[in-house]
Design an enzyme around this catalytic site. Structure first.
Site: not given
Length: 333
Positions: A2, A114
């Protein structure tokens, strides 16, 4: 891997600054270190590096090239929508992993915010690992009282969709998203969907959850999904209650481990926060080394680069000499 933009983090705070070097006098710094946005990221990294659970993705290392903008942080279980949903047994197997992973995060005072199938990665051992903490929140006390919206619209809880600012339970948000995820597991689609965001919000707030005739699922599973998708966060089922639900435990024949059996306390020191990110002279060097390991080529890579550079120089010289001779040839010299 990421990648987090350091410039974007700074821009959100209204100024561009790097963290002060270790050992610097903070009293002379007009911006205290704790106010810098990167400091919060470094603290989150230090926490995530210490989290160690079978159902949570392990953060191995974070690399920071001072000359680059990117902060590099190291197959989903299901793609939604799909025409090939899980059987109840498959859904139960993966859902139990999600429950344990979320309980572990809540134990360490982290709200994921999320949860969805694409953030549930399938490990080599076939078990689910919760990933992507990009919008997660750390809290103090027994629960997070949140007021900002974050996450994926189709997985957001109804209490988040209000015109007036109000606080809502972070744990209850995760439970709602887990309910939407479980629905996706068995039906291959979200319980509430609309291509227009306003209509989607209206459905999530007001429309009751509906269960298609096919595939056929048990009444116990329907009841669990309904309790997780309770529009009232005050009466919504909790993680401890989910762990004891008959569908999850197969009527008590397959109980989940107790919280104290799979959750251990994590403490993060200031030194660990400071050392949470590994500074490297050049990210390109790291990529080069990884490429060598992948290709099992252990020769001197810089020697190859030098040879290519020499060949390029010779080729350029040859072209220059050739172009220089052309006018002379035209003149007959």
């Amino acid at each position: 891997m990421k990648v987090v933009s350091k410039k974007r983090l700074m821009r959100l705070c209204g100024f561009f600054r790097r963290l002060p070097p270790q050992g610097s006098n903070s009293q002379q710094d007009p911006f205290p270190k704790a106010s810098l946005p990167l400091e919060k990221v470094y603290k989150e990294i230090a926490i995530l590096k210490k989290l160690d659970h079978h159902n949570v993705v392990k953060l191995v290392e974070v690399l920071d090239d001072p000359d680059e903008d990117g902060l590099h942080m190291g197959s989903p279980v299901m793609e939604v929508p799909t025409d090939d949903p899980f059987t109840e047994d498959q859904a139960r197997f993966y859902f139990r992993d999600v429950v344990l992973g979320i309980e572990y995060l809540h134990y360490h005072k982290i709200i994921h915010r999320d949860i969805k199938p694409s953030n549930l990665l399938l490990g080599d051992d076939g078990h689910v690992k919760i990933a992507d903490f990009g919008v997660s929140n750390e809290f103090e006390g027994t629960d997070a009282l949140l007021s900002s919206t974050a996450g994926t619209p189709a997985f957001m809880a109804p209490e988040m969709m209000t015109e007036h600012e109000q606080c809502f339970s972070g744990k209850a948000l995760d439970v709602w998203a887990m309910g939407v995820t479980l629905y996706c597991f068995v039906y291959g689609k979200c319980p509430f969907y609309d291509e227009y965001i306003v209509s989607l919000h209206n459905k999530i707030k007001n429309k009751p959850v509906e269960f298609p005739e096919r595939p056929l699922i048990s009444n116990e599973l329907k009841e669990l999904i309904e309790r997780m998708l309770d529009k009232n966060p005050e009466t919504r089922i909790t993680i401890p209650e989910i762990k004891l639900h008959p569908w999850v435990t197969e009527n008590g024949s397959n109980p989940l481990p107790l919280e104290e059996e799979h959750c251990t306390a994590v403490e993060v020191t200031e030194e660990e926060v400071q050392n949470s990110v590994k500074l490297i002279p050049s990210l390109s060097t790291v990529i080069l080394v990884k490429s060598m390991l992948r290709k099992r080529s252990f020769g001197n890579p810089f020697e190859c680069q030098r040879r290519r550079a020499e060949r390029s120089i010779l080729l350029c010289k040859s072209r220059l000499l050739h172009s220089a001779k052309l006018p002379a040839l035209r003149l007959g010299i």
